[in-house]
Design a protein around this motif. Structure first.
Motif, PDB file in Angstrom:
ATOM      1  N   ARG A 176       2.859   8.589 -13.954  1.00 27.94           N
ATOM      2  CA  ARG A 176       3.484   7.370 -13.429  1.00 27.94           C
ATOM      3  C   ARG A 176       4.991   7.558 -13.539  1.00 27.94           C
ATOM      4  O   ARG A 176       5.498   7.778 -14.634  1.00 27.94           O
ATOM      5  N   VAL A 225       4.994   7.819 -17.458  1.00 25.19           N
ATOM      6  CA  VAL A 225       3.829   8.304 -18.220  1.00 25.19           C
ATOM      7  C   VAL A 225       3.611   9.775 -17.899  1.00 25.19           C
ATOM      8  O   VAL A 225       3.531  10.154 -16.722  1.00 25.19           O
ATOM      9  N   SER A 232      -5.220   9.392 -14.571  1.00 23.31           N
ATOM     10  CA  SER A 232      -4.852   8.196 -15.320  1.00 23.31           C
ATOM     11  C   SER A 232      -5.589   7.032 -14.675  1.00 23.31           C
ATOM     12  O   SER A 232      -5.423   6.780 -13.482  1.00 23.31           O
ATOM     13  N   GLU A 252       7.909  -0.072 -15.407  1.00 22.93           N
ATOM     14  CA  GLU A 252       7.225   0.403 -16.600  1.00 22.93           C
ATOM     15  C   GLU A 252       7.649   1.827 -16.941  1.00 22.93           C
ATOM     16  O   GLU A 252       8.228   2.544 -16.120  1.00 22.93           O
TER      17      GLU A 252
END
Ligand code: AMP
Ligand code: MG
Length: 333
Positions: free
Chosen positions: A188, A175, A222, A172
């Protein structure tokens, strides 16, 4: 299953605009897309995934101007980073505009924004901006890197999946949030690395939760950090040490359902357990990790010993996903 033809993309965009949820290929992993401004549509994403309601969704844009529709008080550094990394695998967290429903932002007053580069995702956003999309796995399970993975997890729960082939990066997006005008915090790790970010931002902080367990800590910067994630059914352990030490440890454990996940260039003849490989370099490992974890479940693995990857660059993203898959269980030999 839809194809990535213009006609099917149009069909998918109509589904999204009418409040439905669609599985979409992106350059990171497959996402579950819905209209980010439609609370009922967004709730369907959470229901399909079994995702905790306080874990916010990233909202995707087609062009930079659209970020001003989603966010307020956007720092200058956001635009500098956008110039360098968008379209691409970087998500930036900024104060949200009130038009974004609490369902999308998980009740937070911020929103994570990303401009993806994948042709299909881009075309869908162009036709149906703004799209909220988390990874298209059932909550807690490894993220999907193919349309088949999405079908395995979501069959019967969503309206359609677009098959756009295998995801290019396989992990992914990176972040980040902004601590101040020239400091970003990585919440992240992903394919945009600390080093690359520091070519634009004066200071780059790697948040503690990337390498440490903060489960049940309400102060998680988060929300996604609090939850079990990326875990196959099998029990995962990360093994640090040389390959010989790894093989020796596997030998001492020897039991049914024991699988090893090793590097391509490891000497397989010495290995006492069934195995799969996930590459030698960080990019390949990122590309294949989630798919291997799913394959190992399919093969009937009960316990998976993983050779610890390199932890710098994209390797930090690979290690972070493995740490969470392993519930932070690391064995140092
Ligand atoms: P996923 O949607 O599965 O790619 O996960 C998105 C990740 O980004 C999760 O870990 C979320 O908790 C995190 N995230 C999304 N929006 C925000 C936000 N506004 N503040 C902090 N973290 C966020
Ligand atoms: Mg996810």
């Amino acid at each position: 299953m839809l194809t990535d033809s213009d006609k099917d993309i149009k069909t998918a965009s109509e589904l999204i605009r009418s409040g439905e949820v669609v599985g979409i290929p992106t350059e990171t992993v497959y996402g579950l897309g819905a209209d980010a401004l439609n609370a009922d549509a967004v709730k369907k994403i959470f229901a399909a995934k079994g995702r905790p309601a306080d874990n916010p969704l990233i909202v995707h844009i087609y062009n930079l101007e659209q970020s001003e529709r989603l966010a307020v008080n956007i720092p200058e550094l956001f635009f500098k980073l956008a110039e360098k990394f968008w379209p691409g695998p970087l998500t930036m967290i900024v104060p949200k505009n009130k038009i974004i429903p609490d369902e999308t932002s998980g009740g937070l007053d911020t929103v994570g924004i990303r401009m993806p580069s994948h042709r299909v995702m881009r075309e869908l956003i162009r036709l149906s901006f703004p799209i909220a999309a988390p990874s298209a796995n059932r909550s807690g399970y490894p993220s999907p890197t193919s349309a088949e993975h999405v079908m395995q997890d979501m069959n019967g729960k969503i309206s359609a999946v677009i098959d756009g082939g295998i995801s290019r990066f396989g992990v992914e997006s990176t972040v980040i949030s902004f601590d101040n005008a020239d400091t970003v915090r990585i919440l992240r790790p992903g394919s945009v690395t600390e080093r690359e970010l520091s070519e634009v931002a004066e200071n780059v902080i790697i948040d503690d939760a990337i390498l440490n367990d903060i489960a049940n800590d309400r102060a998680a910067p988060s929300p996604g950090m609090k939850y079990k994630h990326y875990s196959p059914e099998a029990d995962v352990k990360i093994i640090e040490g040389s390959f010989d030490e790894f093989a020796g440890y596997a030998d001492s454990l020897k039991k049914d359902g024991l699988y090893c996940l090793i590097f391509d260039n490891d000497d397989k003849s010495k290995l006492p357990c069934s195995f799969m490989t996930y590459g030698n370099d960080s990019d390949t490992q990122a590309h294949s990790l989630f798919s291997r974890l799913r394959e190992l479940d399919k093969a009937g693995a009960k316990e998976i010993l993983v050779r610890s990857p390199q932890k710098d660059g994209v390797g930090l993203a690979v290690y972070n996903r493995l740490l969470r898959a392993a519930g932070f269980e690391v064995i140092k030999l």
